[in-house]
Design an enzyme around this catalytic site. Structure first.
Site, PDB file in Angstrom:
ATOM      1  N   ARG B  51      24.367  29.016  37.558  1.00  0.00           N
ATOM      2  CA  ARG B  51      22.988  29.398  37.302  1.00  0.00           C
ATOM      3  C   ARG B  51      22.878  30.846  36.839  1.00  0.00           C
ATOM      4  O   ARG B  51      22.299  31.148  35.802  1.00  0.00           O
ATOM      5  CB  ARG B  51      22.198  29.200  38.593  1.00  0.00           C
ATOM      6  CG  ARG B  51      20.734  29.540  38.520  1.00  0.00           C
ATOM      7  CD  ARG B  51      20.104  29.215  39.857  1.00  0.00           C
ATOM      8  NE  ARG B  51      20.473  27.871  40.230  1.00  0.00           N
ATOM      9  CZ  ARG B  51      19.840  26.780  39.782  1.00  0.00           C
ATOM     10  NH1 ARG B  51      18.802  26.895  38.989  1.00  0.00           N
ATOM     11  NH2 ARG B  51      20.255  25.592  40.154  1.00  0.00           N
ATOM     12  N   THR B  52      23.449  31.734  37.615  1.00  0.00           N
ATOM     13  CA  THR B  52      23.349  33.159  37.293  1.00  0.00           C
ATOM     14  C   THR B  52      24.082  33.465  35.985  1.00  0.00           C
ATOM     15  O   THR B  52      23.575  34.182  35.124  1.00  0.00           O
ATOM     16  CB  THR B  52      23.923  34.007  38.448  1.00  0.00           C
ATOM     17  OG1 THR B  52      23.243  33.648  39.646  1.00  0.00           O
ATOM     18  CG2 THR B  52      23.737  35.481  38.190  1.00  0.00           C
ATOM     19  N   LYS B  80      46.769  37.894  39.119  1.00  0.00           N
ATOM     20  CA  LYS B  80      48.026  38.629  38.947  1.00  0.00           C
ATOM     21  C   LYS B  80      48.025  39.938  39.734  1.00  0.00           C
ATOM     22  O   LYS B  80      48.903  40.762  39.579  1.00  0.00           O
ATOM     23  CB  LYS B  80      48.266  38.922  37.458  1.00  0.00           C
ATOM     24  CG  LYS B  80      48.486  37.675  36.625  1.00  0.00           C
ATOM     25  CD  LYS B  80      48.726  38.022  35.160  1.00  0.00           C
ATOM     26  CE  LYS B  80      48.811  36.751  34.307  1.00  0.00           C
ATOM     27  NZ  LYS B  80      48.675  37.030  32.869  1.00  0.00           N
ATOM     28  N   ARG B 101      30.006  39.175  39.213  1.00  0.00           N
ATOM     29  CA  ARG B 101      29.827  38.458  40.484  1.00  0.00           C
ATOM     30  C   ARG B 101      31.150  38.483  41.215  1.00  0.00           C
ATOM     31  O   ARG B 101      32.178  38.119  40.621  1.00  0.00           O
ATOM     32  CB  ARG B 101      29.436  37.016  40.176  1.00  0.00           C
ATOM     33  CG  ARG B 101      29.362  36.127  41.385  1.00  0.00           C
ATOM     34  CD  ARG B 101      27.989  36.260  42.025  1.00  0.00           C
ATOM     35  NE  ARG B 101      27.604  35.073  42.717  1.00  0.00           N
ATOM     36  CZ  ARG B 101      26.356  34.608  42.756  1.00  0.00           C
ATOM     37  NH1 ARG B 101      25.405  35.209  42.088  1.00  0.00           N
ATOM     38  NH2 ARG B 101      26.053  33.540  43.430  1.00  0.00           N
ATOM     39  N   HIS B 129      21.996  41.163  45.192  1.00  0.00           N
ATOM     40  CA  HIS B 129      21.904  40.309  44.009  1.00  0.00           C
ATOM     41  C   HIS B 129      20.630  40.738  43.277  1.00  0.00           C
ATOM     42  O   HIS B 129      19.644  40.001  43.239  1.00  0.00           O
ATOM     43  CB  HIS B 129      21.841  38.849  44.453  1.00  0.00           C
ATOM     44  CG  HIS B 129      21.895  37.866  43.322  1.00  0.00           C
ATOM     45  ND1 HIS B 129      22.227  38.222  42.032  1.00  0.00           N
ATOM     46  CD2 HIS B 129      21.657  36.527  43.297  1.00  0.00           C
ATOM     47  CE1 HIS B 129      22.193  37.146  41.272  1.00  0.00           C
ATOM     48  NE2 HIS B 129      21.849  36.119  42.017  1.00  0.00           N
TER      49      HIS B 129
END
Lengths: 307, 307, 307
Positions: B51-52, B80, B101, B129
């Site tokens: 969604r974001t 890595k 995110r 957020h």
């Protein structure tokens, strides 16, 4: 139609030409914003490599083109048993050029034989990774102003380090290059590179076990990551990985105009305290990687330089 | 260079200004179709959030820009062992702005310190957020015409609900806001929000255990998902998750101009029978989220409003 | 607003019209380079299908539009328990049209009911895959110049092969079509297709077990993959999968103008030695798939043909 499968596919003259174009792109970026309008790059990453994939994507977007593809094999038709040869025929219908990363050596060569579009090898197992080599060459030329008359130190995992082998192969074509090969005994350069490339081309080199002793002589220090996945057991990895860490103390022993390169990602082989040293060129390298890929895409698509 | 890491990074005036731009974008969308031509947004999603991520991508495409990035950590260099600080330096070479995110609190803050491009925090663990908060603010202002003089009900998981904490922090800066906090005892708002934010700012609030009693007093009802992953055992989750379900019957007790918001995705805390109620604003919220992200990208890139 | 959920959603006239547009696109590709400027296609792939996804992406990029989406369910909100109905409402805020692939039959139908944008079914379980059928129709018409008066051989897994069922359904609407159904007894066509489609429409057909006997009579040979995941045990799969392999020897028995189609990916049911035969049309099919999807996107978005 040309492909780029091996760093030696291009002659020294072609590489000079490509680096000159990359340099012009760096200096006149906005002029190139539409030279690939309507063109599509397919990024076929059978194993993940965010850095390389995003560098190609940024390059194509900077030229006005678009990008499609996949970023790991489990989201590709490979999982259904499709051959690379069949996949590339399909991709030839969907795009104008492609960059392929594959865990198997030779995969890009197989693809190029069936492709109707230019194929760029973006890494095939421990074999080749030619755009990394082009990036390294552009970085060296940008920092030092030349690709000849240089003493180049290669440090870390010289046995499995694909980028190191490719860089040696590329640099022996320039006059008066000397290598200092710095590694633990277990990770020394393979015999075939030592004999078939260095000795056969009469290139001067020495093999040492100590970064401190060598660093003062260097014009370029190329650091490499000691990759965990190359070792058979954990113990060997832990014993060796920290042996060749570059820090501020070691940098004091280096020349004022010795530049540090690294193909990235690094883990801890370069201490973060070195990052702010003006001789640290490894983040600039990432930027040069975009310009050199832009130049490469233009050449392979036979797109003219804007006037 | 500005970043957006915390919803409080912008002053009330800056938020007013941003929401006004978002509103203008909503009303004159085609005029903004090329304001970010040639710009690139990197979406760095170390944990998936469709969604974001898609909201950011739609926003950048609507502005004429392009998008590159990754949608989960296993397709990134993080696998890595690369640090966020190194990744953001690389990404600074590939793009003009990024949305990150990350499952770890503070990751976006670390990134912003090393970035040479604006960083938008698209969620860092249970912490912040901010673009969700901006979306909520735009939705409230669009539905109610104001951000002051409101009674706001917050319902569900108030203990772990990151969006709820951010919204409280953002709304206490407006005059005459009252909160009704509706939750089971186990999921009450944390002490630091109650004391350091509500009490410290002299904001009126009450804590209740029953949605039916509270709903009639509300101007805004903000529902939240009771996330399974927040619970230590299955039993507690099952016992609590259905306690605070909004349905048609409860909607009958609400004012005619009380709007329902939800950060989505919902599971079953809002019955689908409510979806067609004109007071259901949670899908409109998704649309506002695109406009507000367009406005944010423009501000951080210092792109001017078209004239 | 129109959707494409089932290959029969379009009348014969509408399909003729669509194929004519696809043909014009093939012949005048550059003229279509900007007809979808500013439009966004969402690719919602709840299960991976590189071929189909990239074909849609290439189609939209060729029209000047952009693409966003996800390529597997684990990077989508579905993992958080969101319904398809809620996801499509969100996606309606982010894009102008969408292509959905889902492992559950009927998923695209559910989506279409809640969508505020056109939905293209890009495969729902073993059920429908209408753009594959459109691709097959365009390929047949391009190779043979017509969609009527044809003897069509369908070979391989006729029991589970979704594309075969859809093609039969689509072709029975054209005059004077005859089918030869070539399969092992275990993988014969299901009763409902035999009775409700072939017999009910008075379409001539025969069922045979031997590709050699049938191949000489065919105008089109449609080969299918014998998918491992359709079998309950390994032994049955191994025994059957190689029974119906097309090779050079069998091609000698075929007419000079019999074309071979395959939905791809193939595993080994067509020997690679057939690839260079001018009658091999399965890679051209991939190219037609892009043109027909371009035509479809234009139709569903009600975009006019450029003049």
């Amino acid at each position: 139609m040309r492909h780029l499968l091996n760093p030696l596919d291009f002659s020294v003259e072609e590489i000079d030409d490509l680096l000159a174009l990359a340099r012009d792109i760096e200096q006149n970026l906005p002029q190139y914003a539409h030279v690939c309008d309507g063109k599509k790059l397919a990024t076929l990453f059978y194993e993940p490599s965010t850095r390389t994939r995003l560098s190609f994507e940024a390059a194509m977007l900077n030229l006005g083109g678009n990008v499609l593809g996949f970023s790991s094999a489990n989201s590709s038709s490979a999982a259904k048993g499709e051959s690379v040869a069949d996949t590339i025929r399909m991709i030839s219908c969907y795009s104008d050029i492609c960059a392929m990363r594959h865990p198997k050596e030779g995969a890009a060569f197989v693809a190029a034989q069936k492709a109707q579009i230019p194929v760029i090898n973006a890494g095939d197992g421990g074999h080749q990774h030619p755009t990394q080599t082009l990036t390294d060459l552009m970085t060296i030329r940008s920092m030092k102003g030349r690709l000849d008359n240089l003493t180049i130190g290669l440090c870390g995992d010289l046995k499995f380090g694909r980028t190191v082998h490719s860089l040696i192969n590329a640099m022996v074509r320039y006059p008066n290059i000397k290598f200092i090969l710095i590694s633990p005994p277990e990770l020394r350069i393979p015999d075939n590179i030592r004999e078939d490339v260095l000795t056969a081309n009469n290139v001067e080199f020495e093999e040492v076990g100590n970064l401190d002793e060598a660093i003062g002589k260097l014009d370029i220090l190329y650091m490499t990551r000691v990759q965990k996945e190359r070792f058979f057991n954990e113990e060997d990895y832990i014993r060796l990985k920290d042996c060749y860490i570059l820090d501020k103390k070691k940098m004091k022993l280096a020349k004022e105009d010795m530049y540090v390169l690294h193909p990235l990602p690094r883990v801890n082989e370069i201490s973060v305290e070195v990052d702010d040293d003006p001789r640290a060129a490894y983040f600039k390298q990432a930027q040069y990687g975009v310009y050199v890929r832009m130049a490469l895409i233009m050449r392979l698509l036979e797109v003219e330089k804007p006037c």
